[in-house]
Design an enzyme around this catalytic site. Structure first.
Site, mmCIF file in Angstrom:
data_model
loop_
_atom_site.group_PDB
_atom_site.id
_atom_site.type_symbol
_atom_site.label_atom_id
_atom_site.label_comp_id
_atom_site.label_asym_id
_atom_site.label_seq_id
_atom_site.Cartn_x
_atom_site.Cartn_y
_atom_site.Cartn_z
ATOM 1 N N LYS A 158 0.832 -1.196 0.000
ATOM 2 C CA LYS A 158 0.000 0.000 0.000
ATOM 3 C C LYS A 158 0.875 1.258 0.000
ATOM 4 C CE LYS A 158 -3.873 -2.192 0.037
ATOM 5 N NZ LYS A 158 -3.262 -3.406 -0.507
ATOM 6 N N ASP A 159 0.301 2.338 -0.496
ATOM 7 C CA ASP A 159 1.031 3.585 -0.634
ATOM 8 C C ASP A 159 1.536 4.100 0.713
ATOM 9 O OD1 ASP A 159 0.280 4.591 -3.640
ATOM 10 O OD2 ASP A 159 -1.374 3.491 -2.708
#
Length: 349
Positions: free
Chosen positions: A60-61
């Site tokens: 995930k970012d």
């Protein structure tokens, strides 16, 4: 465009629920301004386990607020719930029978706030979102796949080519280690998970190059394509594109590109020639992907376009921007949606 991590919210959609029995503990975390790997490292230190013992479905970012599920073996849910780490909140923990594996997710739901985007662009953005929902989004890998220095794929390429000196130069430059270390010491010291990330980054880079060569007609089938069914990911050879094209027009299937590997299904004819030519440009042969630096790369096919489920497009008060809410399938990048969405819009102030 994104002023705060809260402007980029991601919620992972699990593929299945934990069974509430077994030796593994599944747990959901909400992290802020922290990459998945950084979160895993912190959690592993607190739980006194190796990072390889923690499973995850997807990365995930970092510059965002993201929710995702992790797993760990041999640690009780009660102990996991006691984790206290900056920027990490444990939401729940339940037992399950096996480790969480990469790709074990249905998709991701995004809520993005485009700051300083004028409200008078709302209609244009809605029209662009409608077009993407009909035609699909280019399924390219986003820039974050290639690391903070945009060189992960270069390291992966050097690993595939057994160019150990180049690998050493990149690793030492990234880690600020004295240059006199032997090449064998440096390469062997790369953690298994990091080696896999470098190699997957190179596979992603090759896919992106082929996708660009197929632009802008990513839904147009060619004889010899390997098409993928969006309902279940099943690939099949397209012998007569004209017969299968109506299914592509209905978004049931899409042409695919290669995630190169020794088990990957190859297309035929001109499509095969195109894919092999991209490898040849890098001086790489397909058989090189069988085993690289101790890692087997079976490969797969990835659709050249992805569906997008639009939920909401709305304005934020006091002309503070535009908010988008949408869902992408596993492996899809919201940043790519934004690239496509904003390509023909006025530049934000």
């Amino acid at each position: 465009m994104f002023k705060e991590p809260e402007d980029f919210i991601v919620e992972e959609l699990p593929l299945y629920e934990p069974s509430r029995t077994g030796t593994h503990t599944y747990f959901a975390i909400r992290k802020r301004n922290l990459s998945t790997m950084e979160a895993i490292n912190r959690i592993a230190r607190e739980l006194q386990v190796h990072t390889r013992d923690i499973g995850y479905a997807g990365l995930k970012d970092k510059n965002a607020v993201t929710t995702q599920v992790l797993s760990v073996e041999g640690v009780t849910p009660e102990r996991v719930l006691r984790i206290e780490q900056p920027a990490i909140e444990v939401l729940w923990a339940e037992r399950h029978i096996h480790k969480l594996r990469v790709g074990h997710l249905r998709g991701n739901r995004f809520e993005l706030t485009l700051r300083d985007m004028p409200h008078d662009t709302l209609t244009q953005i809605e029209t662009a979102m409608d077009r993407l929902a009909t035609e699909g989004v280019p399924n390219r890998f986003g820039a974050q796949r290639f690391g903070n220095k945009n060189d992960s794929h270069r390291i992966g390429k050097a690993l595939v080519k057994a160019d150990w000196e180049t690998v050493k130069c990149y690793i030492l430059a990234n880690d600020d280690i004295p240059q006199q270390k032997p090449v064998e010491t440096v390469v062997n010291a790369i953690p298994h998970r990091l080696r896999r990330l470098y190699l997957s980054a190179y596979q992603a880079h090759l896919f992106n190059r082929i996708l660009e060569k197929r632009m802008p007609h990513l839904g147009k089938l060619r004889d010899g394509d390997i098409a993928v069914k969006h309902s279940n990911g099943a690939p099949f050879l397209v012998e007569h594109a004209i017969i299968e094209q109506p299914r592509a027009d209905a978004f049931e299937i899409s042409p695919s590109g290669p995630i190169f590997g020794y088990k990957m299904r190859m297309p035929s004819g001109d499509v095969r020639d195109l894919e092999i030519s991209v490898l040849a440009d890098d001086g790489v042969r397909l058989e090189k992907f069988r085993k690289v630096a101790g890692i087997r790369l079976p490969g797969t096919r990835r659709p050249l376009r992805m569906p997008i489920q639009r939920h909401e497009v709305s304005t934020v008060g006091n002309n503070a921007g535009i908010r988008l809410s949408f869902t992408l399938p596993a492996g899809g990048y919201a940043t790519v949606v934004l690239e496509e969405l904003l390509a023909n819009l006025p530049t934000p102030k």
